[in-house]
Design an enzyme around this catalytic site. Structure first.
Site, PDB file in Angstrom:
ATOM      1  N   HIS A  61       0.748  -1.067   0.021  1.00 50.02           N
ATOM      2  CA  HIS A  61      -0.102   0.117   0.207  1.00 50.02           C
ATOM      3  C   HIS A  61       0.706   1.327   0.156  1.00 50.02           C
ATOM      4  CE1 HIS A  61      -3.695   2.220   1.073  1.00 50.02           C
ATOM      5  NE2 HIS A  61      -2.841   3.071   1.819  1.00 50.02           N
ATOM      6  N   GLU A  62       1.617   1.341   1.025  1.00 48.06           N
ATOM      7  CA  GLU A  62       2.534   2.532   0.916  1.00 48.06           C
ATOM      8  C   GLU A  62       3.557   2.666  -0.245  1.00 48.06           C
ATOM      9  OE1 GLU A  62       1.855   4.750   2.928  1.00 48.06           O
ATOM     10  OE2 GLU A  62       0.579   3.557   4.103  1.00 48.06           O
ATOM     11  N   HIS A  91       1.847   4.527  -2.861  1.00 48.46           N
ATOM     12  CA  HIS A  91       1.625   5.868  -2.751  1.00 48.46           C
ATOM     13  C   HIS A  91       3.217   6.541  -2.958  1.00 48.46           C
ATOM     14  CE1 HIS A  91      -1.919   6.855  -0.377  1.00 48.46           C
ATOM     15  NE2 HIS A  91      -1.643   5.954   0.498  1.00 48.46           N
ATOM     16  N   GLU A 141      -4.835   7.842  -3.218  1.00 47.96           N
ATOM     17  CA  GLU A 141      -5.159   6.542  -2.466  1.00 47.96           C
ATOM     18  C   GLU A 141      -5.526   5.622  -3.817  1.00 47.96           C
ATOM     19  OE1 GLU A 141      -5.096   6.471   0.622  1.00 47.96           O
ATOM     20  OE2 GLU A 141      -6.172   4.427   1.202  1.00 47.96           O
TER      21      GLU A 141
END
Lengths: 524, 524
Positions: free
Chosen positions: B285-286, B289, B315
């Protein structure tokens, strides 16, 4: 009375406005400090272009805030209050409108304001660009052992810094002006007197050591030592000295440094497999810097009252801990068992052997950063004499290598065979930092003076060091040095702490006694 | 012609002046970003007082630079140029004085300028102080499971944020104004339509899963896993996805986040011994980003052209990688052997079991951050409905706990027994962040829309993912999303990348197909 009251209130308002401005400038500068720490310690390789812009923006903002007309106007209002006698009947001057601390803040801001407003911004930018380019040129020249590659840049930097000095004070010796960038309150004459004294006294002492028959252990720490274990030991050292981990941390960086504020004073170091002793002494040195920062008063944060006095005082703190504590016999009696726990191969090393190894004098060393406590200052004297003459126009850039080598031969009895291990060894001149070197020696001298004053007051620290007890020594430093921030000028601070002007006597007594004993010198 | 020329030059000058100002503001803001990273990741515990002052100084400086009269004047000059028809014979309007990129910069700066100048600084400070105090109050209330402790602060925050919204646009729905702080270009109506659609379609899908007889493996990653080994595996994950370590780094932090710029985009995560799967998905997830940030154009650094479009697009990138890649069957076929190397205890786990464990749906979970891909959005819908009604004055603060619990019962079939695991679970409202939650779901929806568009253009990525090949997918994202920065508004960006308005269709198709298959649902 009504007029007095109004005057007081006006001064209070002006002071509050100045302080708010100063706090903002300080916070911007401290933010830059974090960005620089980040760049040295954790920033990814390719982060440089963005980081350079961030630092440049903060630097411009700080400069603009400091040199704004509003700053000048506030300073004038506050200084008027100080110098005009008031109409009060008790005959006090209006200077008491500002307390001693406030007056110190005004003094420090005025000094920086005057300097920064007197130098044209385009000259500042030209110096900044030139040093940015000078750094790779110096590095290349050093790698290629080719002074000619660096000479034109050095020439340019000497010229620009001379111009810079002239803007600040056209009537002063330009080297003195540059020196006072690093050491604003010790005059150059004092610095010169101290350095000359060191040269005069250390040259024969080193000669005597050279001729001594004493056989010191030099190899107590020979061997290869694992980086991770070295780091654990570095943390042990910091623990044992009382480093406040709640306000600090230890990391590795290419060049050891310490930075931060009283709330967050960090230490960095580096580990070489074959230099355990170097890593221990370097960590103690950086501890001394950080420990000073941590002793600055919390309530002074954001103003000069919460900032370290300049480079010589800072260096006195690192050298006091590195040399007077870390190179002492009782320190090794106390610390060696810890070192043995981390490195069982040190089992057969005695504390005396460790002490001797930490204090060997090698007069054939050409490299400043590898020098011992004694020869170190001759390295400094040489740089000082050369840079002073360069800036004064008494020495041409092209003459630097030969002059350098001649002086090494004269003072240390060794002649560099290359410029790489001669006049190209240090980074400082590529930064345009002329006038910086003397503060290293002044730091050592002041360290000895402070240590002697503390022992005069509290008795010898040897037993405490042997027990790993540093609270009393550190308490004295907190009380007499750290907590004052920039409240006093450097000479005032030294006088208050030691009862004397800056003097090389305690340093010379310290080294004479220590090395006289170590090398069994008859005349010492 | 001469007049035209002069007009052009004037516009160029104004634009250059605006850009210089914007660069400075951006650099100050990015410096704050580094200070915040430092605070979360490496700052010693007691560094807070100084750090708070540094951040506050930078924030004030940024605000003052943005809201200065000069900024407004430059914007007006540049906008005049845009809207006044020019006298040029080719009939073009003078809007072409500004290129498309420059016009985008003006648009973005204007938007921030208008918002920041319309809110009085004392209200901004009151909100800032109130949120500073709200955070410990919320934490305490959560620990004590006592909503009453938090209610007065929440009341105050709702009031202040309503007032804030009214300053920005007195005629608009205040919740819409707050929402547009996080998502400036997607109108609230669109967001509401999407969220309602998610609720309508997901509730029956989750019910069907609940009633399914399918027995998925849920415990492939059960066990205790060493932190250091988890970190090594996290680095493996980042390696395999193609994270650029020359412009990034991985650290641990109490709450995982990513931050930085295209030159230096860092990832943090945390490791729980019993949650290996959670650490892997969180790192992915990170990565999403950071990978977006790293795809922003270098040459745009310092202006909106080099900055990420807002929260929903950000997101979408994290969720595309976390869900469409990291929770896919081929990903686990590819990655499980690496995980087994680090954790031999996974030897008997099949990639199918890993895939199933990474995609189990638990409709009895009360905690948003532990939710699966489906129920997650019902958690969001509940928060959205409640905060919207709070801000609109349609719901009283005291009614929040019961409303919360009722909605959980209605949408998810579970009723929290405490407020700690109910309406006190999230930090957001204590920050005054009303309008933030919807962007999480919009991100998921957009992720599916982008992924579908990329597959429409390039074919399915399954085979590439199975080979650990992400260049083509990432290339598409770079080309269609990342490199544009803030050049286009969000709707324009979505339309250009996918040929459609924001729509929940691809997301619903994705989850229906994926979970229909996993849970062998007949009607899906």
């Amino acid at each position: 009375m009504a007029t007095d009251q109004a005057q007081h209130e006006a001064a209070d308002d002006s002071y509050a406005a100045l302080e708010e401005r100063v706090r903002r400038i300080t916070n911007v500068s401290n933010a830059s400090g974090i960005l620089q720490w980040d760049q040295e310690v954790v920033m990814p390789d390719e982060g440089t272009p963005a980081r350079a812009q961030q630092l440049s923006a903060l630097s411009s903002i700080g400069h603009e805030l400091l040199t704004a007309d509003e700053t000048g106007a506030l300073l004038e209002e506050l200084e008027d209050g100080e110098t005009t006698p008031s109409s009060r009947e008790d005959g006090e001057t209006a200077s008491s409108d500002l307390g001693e601390e406030q007056a110190a803040v005004v003094r420090e801001v005025r000094r920086k304001y005057d300097r920064e407003t007197s130098v044209p911004q385009d000259l500042v930018e030209e110096i900044s660009e030139t040093t940015t380019n000078a750094h790779p040129a110096w590095k290349q020249a050093k790698e290629n052992d080719d002074f000619e590659e660096f000479a034109p840049v050095l020439e340019k930097l000497v010229e620009l810094k001379r111009e810079y000095a002239e803007h600040i004070d056209p009537d002063a010796d330009p080297y003195e002006v540059l020196f006072s960038d690093y050491e604003p309150y010790i005059d150059l004459e004092t610095a010169e007197r101290v350095l000359e004294r060191l040269r005069e006294e250390l040259v024969p002492l080193i000669d005597a050591i050279d001729e001594s028959d004493a056989e010191l252990t030099t190899d107590a720490f020979a061997g290869e030592f694992d980086d991770d274990d070295q780091e654990t030991l570095a943390r042990d050292v910091l623990d044992s000295l009382g480093y406040n981990w709640d306000r600090g941390r230890l990391d590795t960086a290419p060049h050891p440094f310490s930075s931060g504020t009283q709330f967050d004073a960090r230490v960095t170091t580096r580990f070489e497999p074959d230099d355990l002793l170097g890593s221990i002494t370097s960590v103690i040195h950086e501890f001394g810097h950080a420990n000073y920062t941590l002793g600055l008063p919390d309530e002074g944060y954001g103003t000069p009252l919460g900032e370290a006095r300049d480079l010589s005082v800072h260096e006195s703190q690192s050298r006091l801990w590195e040399n007077h504590v870390g190179r002492s016999r009782p320190f090794w009696e106390q610390f060696l068992p810890t070192a043995r726990e981390r490195f069982p191969e040190l089992e057969d090393v005695s504390s005396e052997a460790a002490y001797e190894s930490a204090n060997q004098v090698h007069d054939d060393n050409l490299i400043r950063v590898e020098a011992d406590e004694l020869t170190y200052h001759l390295h400094i004297v040489i740089r000082f004499e050369i840079e002073r003459d360069l800036i004064r126009g008494d020495l041409a850039v092209e003459e630097v290598p030969e002059t350098w080598n001649d002086k090494y031969e004269e003072y240390l009895g060794v002649r560099p065979e290359t410029d790489a291990e001669g006049c190209l060894q240090d980074i400082h001149w590529s930064h345009g930092s002329f006038g910086y070197f003397p503060t290293y020696s002044l730091g050592s001298v002041l360290a000895a003076q402070l240590y002697a004053a503390a022992e005069d007051e509290l008795g010898q620290f040897d037993d405490q060091i042997r027990e790993g007890e540093f609270d009393e020594l550190n308490g004295w430093l907190r009380e007499n040095v750290h907590r004052h921030g920039k409240r006093y000028t450097t000479p005032e601070l030294i006088e208050r702490a030691t009862g004397q002007e800056l003097t090389a006597d305690p340093f010379l007594e310290y080294v004479t006694s220590k090395y006289g004993e170590l090398y069994a010198l008859e005349d010492y």
